[in-house]
Design a protein around this motif. Structure first.
Motif, PDB file in Angstrom:
ATOM      1  N   VAL A   4       0.735  -1.244  -0.061  1.00 31.29           N
ATOM      2  CA  VAL A   4       0.307   0.101  -0.250  1.00 31.29           C
ATOM      3  C   VAL A   4       0.961   1.209  -0.068  1.00 31.29           C
ATOM      4  CG1 VAL A   4      -1.238   1.414   1.722  1.00 31.29           C
ATOM      5  CG2 VAL A   4      -1.670  -1.211   1.400  1.00 31.29           C
ATOM      6  N   CYS A   5       1.021   1.906  -0.590  1.00 30.14           N
ATOM      7  CA  CYS A   5       1.410   4.013  -1.094  1.00 30.14           C
ATOM      8  C   CYS A   5       0.283   4.416  -0.911  1.00 30.14           C
ATOM      9  CB  CYS A   5       2.387   3.163  -1.689  1.00 30.14           C
ATOM     10  SG  CYS A   5       3.314   4.943  -2.020  1.00 30.14           S
ATOM     11  N   LEU A   6       0.472   5.475  -0.071  1.00 28.00           N
ATOM     12  CA  LEU A   6      -0.324   6.803   0.255  1.00 28.00           C
ATOM     13  C   LEU A   6       0.088   7.945   0.042  1.00 28.00           C
ATOM     14  CD1 LEU A   6      -2.116   5.687   3.817  1.00 28.00           C
ATOM     15  CD2 LEU A   6      -3.222   4.982   1.672  1.00 28.00           C
ATOM     16  N   LEU A   7      -0.144   8.841  -1.319  1.00 32.25           N
ATOM     17  CA  LEU A   7       0.445   9.802  -1.210  1.00 32.25           C
ATOM     18  C   LEU A   7      -0.403  11.380  -0.465  1.00 32.25           C
ATOM     19  CD1 LEU A   7       1.440   9.371  -5.004  1.00 32.25           C
ATOM     20  CD2 LEU A   7       2.297   8.798  -3.045  1.00 32.25           C
ATOM     21  N   GLY A   8       0.876  12.284   0.495  1.00 27.25           N
ATOM     22  CA  GLY A   8      -0.037  12.832   0.624  1.00 27.25           C
ATOM     23  C   GLY A   8      -0.726  13.477  -0.326  1.00 27.25           C
ATOM     24  N   THR A  13       0.735  17.197   6.299  1.00 28.58           N
ATOM     25  CA  THR A  13       2.355  16.245   6.448  1.00 28.58           C
ATOM     26  C   THR A  13       1.351  14.943   6.126  1.00 28.58           C
ATOM     27  OG1 THR A  13       3.109  18.132   7.388  1.00 28.58           O
ATOM     28  CG2 THR A  13       3.906  16.683   7.900  1.00 28.58           C
ATOM     29  N   LEU A  14       1.783  13.757   5.712  1.00 27.77           N
ATOM     30  CA  LEU A  14       0.457  12.728   5.697  1.00 27.77           C
ATOM     31  C   LEU A  14       1.213  11.410   7.406  1.00 27.77           C
ATOM     32  CD1 LEU A  14      -1.178  10.997   4.591  1.00 27.77           C
ATOM     33  CD2 LEU A  14       0.073  10.007   3.383  1.00 27.77           C
ATOM     34  N   ARG A  15       1.901  11.673   7.923  1.00 26.89           N
ATOM     35  CA  ARG A  15       2.677  10.133   8.427  1.00 26.89           C
ATOM     36  C   ARG A  15       2.186  11.329  10.036  1.00 26.89           C
ATOM     37  NH1 ARG A  15       7.110   6.666   7.639  1.00 26.89           N
ATOM     38  NH2 ARG A  15       7.395   6.236  10.325  1.00 26.89           N
ATOM     39  N   ASN A  39       5.790  13.176   1.783  1.00 23.86           N
ATOM     40  CA  ASN A  39       4.863  13.117   1.990  1.00 23.86           C
ATOM     41  C   ASN A  39       3.702  11.537   1.456  1.00 23.86           C
ATOM     42  OD1 ASN A  39       2.743  14.254   3.910  1.00 23.86           O
ATOM     43  ND2 ASN A  39       2.129  15.525   2.166  1.00 23.86           N
ATOM     44  N   SER A  40       4.707  10.892   1.479  1.00 27.88           N
ATOM     45  CA  SER A  40       3.856   9.162   1.776  1.00 27.88           C
ATOM     46  C   SER A  40       4.303   8.576   2.720  1.00 27.88           C
ATOM     47  CB  SER A  40       4.451   8.418   0.300  1.00 27.88           C
ATOM     48  OG  SER A  40       6.003   8.263  -0.053  1.00 27.88           O
ATOM     49  N   LEU A  41       3.122   6.949   2.763  1.00 28.15           N
ATOM     50  CA  LEU A  41       3.456   5.993   3.739  1.00 28.15           C
ATOM     51  C   LEU A  41       3.491   5.108   3.268  1.00 28.15           C
ATOM     52  CD1 LEU A  41       3.916   6.396   6.449  1.00 28.15           C
ATOM     53  CD2 LEU A  41       1.394   5.722   7.204  1.00 28.15           C
ATOM     54  N   ALA A  42       3.758   4.117   2.821  1.00 24.65           N
ATOM     55  CA  ALA A  42       3.945   2.882   2.454  1.00 24.65           C
ATOM     56  C   ALA A  42       4.257   1.329   3.974  1.00 24.65           C
ATOM     57  CB  ALA A  42       4.991   2.302   0.965  1.00 24.65           C
ATOM     58  N   LEU A  43       3.705   0.786   3.374  1.00 20.64           N
ATOM     59  CA  LEU A  43       4.009  -0.644   3.927  1.00 20.64           C
ATOM     60  C   LEU A  43       3.387  -2.456   3.460  1.00 20.64           C
ATOM     61  CD1 LEU A  43       0.246  -1.646   4.558  1.00 20.64           C
ATOM     62  CD2 LEU A  43       0.960   0.822   5.939  1.00 20.64           C
ATOM     63  N   ASP A  44       3.504  -2.878   3.792  1.00 24.64           N
ATOM     64  CA  ASP A  44       3.733  -4.856   3.052  1.00 24.64           C
ATOM     65  C   ASP A  44       2.416  -4.808   3.954  1.00 24.64           C
ATOM     66  OD1 ASP A  44       5.619  -4.077   1.097  1.00 24.64           O
ATOM     67  OD2 ASP A  44       6.190  -4.687   2.932  1.00 24.64           O
ATOM     68  N   THR A  45       0.995  -5.725   2.825  1.00 23.61           N
ATOM     69  CA  THR A  45      -0.042  -6.426   3.555  1.00 23.61           C
ATOM     70  C   THR A  45       0.202  -7.052   3.214  1.00 23.61           C
ATOM     71  OG1 THR A  45      -0.889  -6.025   1.616  1.00 23.61           O
ATOM     72  CG2 THR A  45      -1.093  -4.545   3.862  1.00 23.61           C
ATOM     73  N   PHE A  65      -6.711  13.217   3.489  1.00 25.82           N
ATOM     74  CA  PHE A  65      -5.198  14.065   4.092  1.00 25.82           C
ATOM     75  C   PHE A  65      -4.225  13.379   2.915  1.00 25.82           C
ATOM     76  CE2 PHE A  65      -6.598  13.524   8.915  1.00 25.82           C
ATOM     77  CZ  PHE A  65      -6.326  15.459   8.589  1.00 25.82           C
ATOM     78  N   THR A  66      -5.048  12.584   1.721  1.00 31.43           N
ATOM     79  CA  THR A  66      -4.453  11.905   1.190  1.00 31.43           C
ATOM     80  C   THR A  66      -4.837  12.446  -0.402  1.00 31.43           C
ATOM     81  OG1 THR A  66      -5.409   9.777   0.492  1.00 31.43           O
ATOM     82  CG2 THR A  66      -3.810   9.663   1.808  1.00 31.43           C
TER      83      THR A  66
END
Length: 148
Positions: A4-8, A13-15, A39-45, A65-66
């Motif tokens: 997953v990648c969220l673009l703010g 300030t997304l985080r 200004n993004s946040l990524a993670l694995d599922t 916020f995204t």
């Protein structure tokens, strides 16, 4: 495995916005968070389904916020992302993963920041040109997102 990648949005300030709120912080607590772009946040599922479920849990924050919520799964494409709507349609069995990839949203990435996207309809073996960008982020979208 899915990412997953969220673009703010530029004005957030997304985080900070996600981790300063208890519900979002708890939803993200079990994940190893990264910032692949400014200004993004990524993670694995574990799967597309788990990715969509997490995005649904975070919906209130995503709307505020995204600018984009993206999902990537090697079972669909090794290098291209899926929009949230397309990932949901694949998870729900409404779209065959092999039938995706015609309608694209393409972000040029300059100095770690994704620029405003352009929409491209792929014909044949099209590969995005970098045109002066450090990187190109290709997102498969639904036909409805493409036309809207």
């Amino acid at each position: 495995m899915a990412q997953v990648c969220l673009l703010g949005t530029p004005e957030s300030t997304l985080r900070y916005e996600l981790l300063s709120r208890e519900t979002a912080r708890e939803a993200l607590a079990t994940y190893d968070l990264r910032e692949p772009y400014a200004n993004s946040l990524a993670l694995d599922t574990v799967s597309i389904g788990a990715a969509v479920s997490l995005l649904n849990d975070l919906n209130w924050y995503l709307v505020r916020f995204t600018r984009a919520a993206l999902v990537q799964s090697d079972s669909v494409s090794e290098g291209e992302w899926l929009s949230r709507d397309l990932a949901t349609a694949i998870r729900d069995g409404e779209v065959d993963p092999d039938a995706t990839g015609t309608f694209l949203e393409v972000y040029g990435v300059e100095e770690g920041r994704p620029e405003d996207p352009v929409f491209v309809e792929r014909e044949g073996e099209w590969t995005p040109e970098r045109e002066g960008y450090d990187e190109v982020l290709v997102v498969r979208v639904t036909e409805g997102e493409f036309g809207g």
